[in-house]
Design an enzyme around this catalytic site. Structure first.
Site, mmCIF file in Angstrom:
data_model
loop_
_atom_site.group_PDB
_atom_site.id
_atom_site.type_symbol
_atom_site.label_atom_id
_atom_site.label_comp_id
_atom_site.label_asym_id
_atom_site.label_seq_id
_atom_site.Cartn_x
_atom_site.Cartn_y
_atom_site.Cartn_z
ATOM 1 N N ARG A 1 38.071 35.714 22.880
ATOM 2 C CA ARG A 1 37.662 36.956 23.563
ATOM 3 C C ARG A 1 38.806 37.973 23.630
ATOM 4 O O ARG A 1 38.553 39.170 23.744
ATOM 5 C CB ARG A 1 37.219 36.652 25.003
ATOM 6 C CG ARG A 1 35.977 35.820 25.080
ATOM 7 C CD ARG A 1 35.609 35.576 26.509
ATOM 8 N NE ARG A 1 35.041 36.804 27.076
ATOM 9 C CZ ARG A 1 34.140 36.823 28.025
ATOM 10 N NH1 ARG A 1 33.700 35.710 28.532
ATOM 11 N NH2 ARG A 1 33.678 37.960 28.481
ATOM 12 N N ASP B 1 47.223 39.131 34.077
ATOM 13 C CA ASP B 1 46.811 38.591 32.775
ATOM 14 C C ASP B 1 47.953 37.864 32.056
ATOM 15 O O ASP B 1 47.735 37.278 30.998
ATOM 16 C CB ASP B 1 46.266 39.710 31.875
ATOM 17 C CG ASP B 1 44.868 40.135 32.301
ATOM 18 O OD1 ASP B 1 44.292 39.486 33.186
ATOM 19 O OD2 ASP B 1 44.357 41.130 31.740
ATOM 20 N N CYS C 1 34.966 36.464 32.455
ATOM 21 C CA CYS C 1 35.679 35.218 32.727
ATOM 22 C C CYS C 1 35.499 34.799 34.182
ATOM 23 O O CYS C 1 35.475 35.639 35.069
ATOM 24 C CB CYS C 1 37.166 35.426 32.490
ATOM 25 S SG CYS C 1 37.679 35.012 30.856
ATOM 26 N N ILE D 1 31.746 44.167 42.348
ATOM 27 C CA ILE D 1 31.805 45.519 41.777
ATOM 28 C C ILE D 1 31.598 46.573 42.876
ATOM 29 O O ILE D 1 31.240 47.704 42.598
ATOM 30 C CB ILE D 1 30.779 45.720 40.629
ATOM 31 C CG1 ILE D 1 29.365 45.341 41.092
ATOM 32 C CG2 ILE D 1 31.163 44.952 39.393
ATOM 33 C CD1 ILE D 1 28.281 45.821 40.133
ATOM 34 N N ASP D 2 31.847 46.160 44.122
ATOM 35 C CA ASP D 2 31.621 47.082 45.242
ATOM 36 C C ASP D 2 32.428 48.379 45.109
ATOM 37 O O ASP D 2 31.943 49.459 45.476
ATOM 38 C CB ASP D 2 31.937 46.375 46.569
ATOM 39 C CG ASP D 2 33.346 45.798 46.583
ATOM 40 O OD1 ASP D 2 33.727 45.170 45.576
ATOM 41 O OD2 ASP D 2 34.058 45.970 47.583
ATOM 42 N N LYS E 1 42.530 45.247 23.746
ATOM 43 C CA LYS E 1 41.131 45.022 24.137
ATOM 44 C C LYS E 1 40.793 45.792 25.412
ATOM 45 O O LYS E 1 39.763 46.461 25.494
ATOM 46 C CB LYS E 1 40.907 43.513 24.379
ATOM 47 C CG LYS E 1 39.617 43.184 25.106
ATOM 48 C CD LYS E 1 39.474 41.700 25.371
ATOM 49 C CE LYS E 1 40.048 41.218 26.675
ATOM 50 N NZ LYS E 1 39.225 41.411 27.866
ATOM 51 N N ARG F 1 31.990 41.494 31.288
ATOM 52 C CA ARG F 1 32.100 42.255 32.533
ATOM 53 C C ARG F 1 32.273 43.746 32.244
ATOM 54 O O ARG F 1 31.821 44.596 33.004
ATOM 55 C CB ARG F 1 33.305 41.717 33.319
ATOM 56 C CG ARG F 1 33.493 42.419 34.627
ATOM 57 C CD ARG F 1 34.644 41.844 35.409
ATOM 58 N NE ARG F 1 35.042 42.757 36.454
ATOM 59 C CZ ARG F 1 34.448 42.856 37.627
ATOM 60 N NH1 ARG F 1 33.429 42.109 37.921
ATOM 61 N NH2 ARG F 1 34.883 43.729 38.522
ATOM 62 N N ARG G 1 35.173 38.560 41.587
ATOM 63 C CA ARG G 1 35.031 39.789 40.801
ATOM 64 C C ARG G 1 33.821 40.632 41.207
ATOM 65 O O ARG G 1 32.907 40.860 40.399
ATOM 66 C CB ARG G 1 34.990 39.469 39.300
ATOM 67 C CG ARG G 1 36.217 38.725 38.851
ATOM 68 C CD ARG G 1 36.355 38.679 37.371
ATOM 69 N NE ARG G 1 37.054 39.853 36.856
ATOM 70 C CZ ARG G 1 37.500 39.957 35.620
ATOM 71 N NH1 ARG G 1 37.340 39.001 34.781
ATOM 72 N NH2 ARG G 1 38.115 41.052 35.230
HETATM 73 C C1 UD1 Z 1 40.886 44.622 34.407
HETATM 74 C C2 UD1 Z 1 41.171 43.908 33.118
HETATM 75 C C3 UD1 Z 1 41.552 42.455 33.389
HETATM 76 C C4 UD1 Z 1 42.706 42.407 34.370
HETATM 77 C C5 UD1 Z 1 42.413 43.222 35.609
HETATM 78 C C6 UD1 Z 1 43.587 43.335 36.563
HETATM 79 C C7 UD1 Z 1 39.699 45.033 31.562
HETATM 80 C C8 UD1 Z 1 38.539 44.930 30.645
HETATM 81 N N1 UD1 Z 1 39.995 43.934 32.277
HETATM 82 O O1 UD1 Z 1 39.776 43.956 35.012
HETATM 83 O O2 UD1 Z 1 41.920 41.846 32.164
HETATM 84 O O3 UD1 Z 1 42.926 41.069 34.756
HETATM 85 O O4 UD1 Z 1 42.031 44.566 35.237
HETATM 86 O O5 UD1 Z 1 44.675 43.896 35.933
HETATM 87 O O6 UD1 Z 1 40.373 46.040 31.615
HETATM 88 N N2 UD1 Z 1 37.672 44.118 42.874
HETATM 89 C C9 UD1 Z 1 36.821 44.226 43.957
HETATM 90 N N3 UD1 Z 1 35.778 45.085 43.868
HETATM 91 C C10 UD1 Z 1 35.536 45.840 42.750
HETATM 92 C C11 UD1 Z 1 36.417 45.728 41.658
HETATM 93 C C12 UD1 Z 1 37.484 44.850 41.740
HETATM 94 O O7 UD1 Z 1 37.012 43.559 44.975
HETATM 95 O O8 UD1 Z 1 34.564 46.613 42.753
HETATM 96 C C13 UD1 Z 1 38.809 43.172 42.938
HETATM 97 C C14 UD1 Z 1 38.675 42.059 41.892
HETATM 98 O O9 UD1 Z 1 37.854 41.014 42.368
HETATM 99 C C15 UD1 Z 1 40.109 41.653 41.716
HETATM 100 C C16 UD1 Z 1 40.874 42.968 41.883
HETATM 101 O O10 UD1 Z 1 39.991 43.844 42.565
HETATM 102 O O11 UD1 Z 1 40.488 40.766 42.736
HETATM 103 C C17 UD1 Z 1 41.301 43.595 40.567
HETATM 104 O O12 UD1 Z 1 40.185 43.902 39.794
HETATM 105 P P1 UD1 Z 1 40.145 45.127 38.778
HETATM 106 O O13 UD1 Z 1 41.427 45.873 38.844
HETATM 107 O O14 UD1 Z 1 38.889 45.879 39.001
HETATM 108 O O15 UD1 Z 1 40.050 44.380 37.394
HETATM 109 P P2 UD1 Z 1 39.009 44.608 36.230
HETATM 110 O O16 UD1 Z 1 38.834 46.056 35.979
HETATM 111 O O17 UD1 Z 1 37.814 43.765 36.453
#
Ligand code: UD1
Length: 428
Positions: free
Chosen positions: A397, A305, A116, A123-124, A22, A92, A121
């Protein structure tokens, strides 16, 4: 309103196949927008997050259809960059579309994404990365309006190796003239898969899987047929199902190298795991041993995960295990339900200390997030007596008909559609 009914105590034995991941397919579907030609993805599981992503693509004017076990995408007809609120709030991963939309149309309008509830989470990092490529971003009445007229290749430094932010910057920069370099990039196998896919379409990306990724911009990309990597989290969950029930399972297409941190912990717990013709075979001991210390971290560290599933294993392992969750701040929501099943877990901040008990007891529990829900299914599989797991749309999901996979290994599990429950909730 569906739930799983599970009668625990059966040793799982047999063979099961894992399909496309996924977390690989969602960004691949977004990246398919980078070409006007047809792209076909083989062997795609039927998951609601994937369905929501396809709906968003169709809303943007693309073709996105299921065809013989895979998905066909064609974006030649794409006529809009305004993403729909409803589906974007559901997943997301809709945020992945920012990069390709900017690359292709130089504009994107996206509501703040959902997903979730496992932490803040933000997106900065996505936005910082795109700004470093010259994207202008404004918050207009709850929507992010991104304009890319002045986009250019450049150096992007990510303060944290975010998977999604790395993917977004890669997709935004593939069609920009010049070389973009991402420093402190995420190294997850799904990133490597995305770069392999884009390179197959004619892109020029080097260094994926390392902390520095170089993207040489190309003029255009071409249609291809592609098969995503097998799902390492589904494979890991199935290994855990074998381990927690004292069984013997063979997981076809499970990739050893992508599962190393999980295999290492399961081995520490007493399981014997071997590579065998295109898959893995696990033989579990009569009772699992505790692991000393599990710390989640970005790849190649232990995947967050798989943390909830390992929490379940620790509840019945012999001895005391310690887990530290370093990636997401609220990922112990399952612990409350495990306590109700007789587990001994103490949580302080990001750390959980688990003293294994001989047996869990069946109970009615509720999935709170995707992987936590899978962890409750594992708990029910090894518990004494019957359990029900409600709110399983969250589990759906990430796992395509989880009950069928587990039943094929001998588990006593059924999906029950309970309309009465709906009426009870609807009644004031
Ligand atoms: C992806 C996976 C998710 C997995 C995660 C970590 C997908 C669809 N989902 O999520 O299943 O749990 O990787 O391996 O691929 N963060 C920030 N700012 C941002 C982006 C992230 O602070 O702009 C923080 C998040 O809050 C979190 C950490 O960085 O604490 C990791 O997030 P990230 O690696 O971005 O995970 P996702 O891409 O959301």
């Amino acid at each position: 309103m569906e739930r799983f009914w599970i009668c625990g105590g059966k040793k799982l034995c047999g063979e099961v196949q894992v399909h496309g991941a996924k977390n690989a397919i969602l960004p691949l579907l977004a990246a398919a927008l980078l070409t006007d030609e047809q792209v076909y993805f083989e062997d795609v599981p039927d998951l609601c997050d994937i369905r929501s992503m396809m709906e968003i693509l169709r809303h943007l004017g693309c073709r996105a259809e299921r065809e013989s076990g895979g998905i066909l995408v064609e974006s030649a007809g794409m006529d809009g960059c305004d993403m729909p609120d409803k589906q974007c709030k559901q997943i997301r991963s809709s945020i992945f579309l920012l990069g390709p939309l900017l690359a292709k149309l130089r504009c994107a309008k996206v509501p703040c994404p959902g997903g979730c509830e496992i932490g803040l989470r933000p997106i900065d990092l996505h936005l910082k990365g795109l700004r470093m490529l010259g994207v202008h971003i404004q918050d207009v009445e709850g929507k992010l309006v991104c304009r890319g007229e002045n986009m250019h290749a450049g150096n992007v430094y990510l303060d944290y190796p975010s998977v999604g932010a790395t993917e977004n910057v890669i997709m935004a920069s593939v069609l920009l003239p010049g070389t973009t370099v991402i420093h402190n990039a995420a190294r997850e196998p799904e990133i490597v898969d995305l770069c392999r896919f884009i390179n197959r379409m004619g892109g020029r990306i080097r260094g994926s899987g390392s902390q520095v990724i170089r993207i040489d911009g190309v003029k255009r990309l071409y249609g291809v047929t592609y098969k995503a990597i097998p799902d390492r989290i589904v494979a890991g969950t199935l290994l855990c199902a074998g381990a927690v029930t004292g069984g013997q399972v063979r997981i076809r297409d499970a990739q050893f190298s992508n599962l190393l941190p999980v295999i290492d912990k399961l081995t520490e717990m007493g399981c014997d795991i071997k590579r065998e013709k295109g898959g893995l075979i696990l033989r579990a001991p009569g009772r699992l041993c505790a692991f000393s210390n599990l710390q989640t971290s970005p790849h190649p560290g232990f995947p967050t995960d798989m943390q909830s599933q390992m929490l379940t294993l620790a509840t019945v392992a012999d001895g005391c295990s310690m887990i530290t969750e370093n990636v997401f701040e609220s990922r112990y929501a399952t612990a409350g339900d495990l306590l109700r099943m007789g587990a001994d877990i103490r949580i302080a901040g990001r750390t959980a200390v688990v003293r294994g008990v001989e047996k869990l007891t069946g109970a009615n529990v509720r999935a709170r997030d995707l992987r936590g829900g899978a962890a409750l299914v594992l708990a029910a599989l090894c518990a004494r007596g019957e359990s029900t797991v409600t709110n399983i749309s969250l589990i759906d999901r990430g796992y395509d008909k989880m009950e069928c996979m587990l039943a094929s290994l001998g588990a006593q599990i059924k999906r029950i559609s309970d309309f009465r429950e709906e009426h009870i909730h609807a009644d004031p």
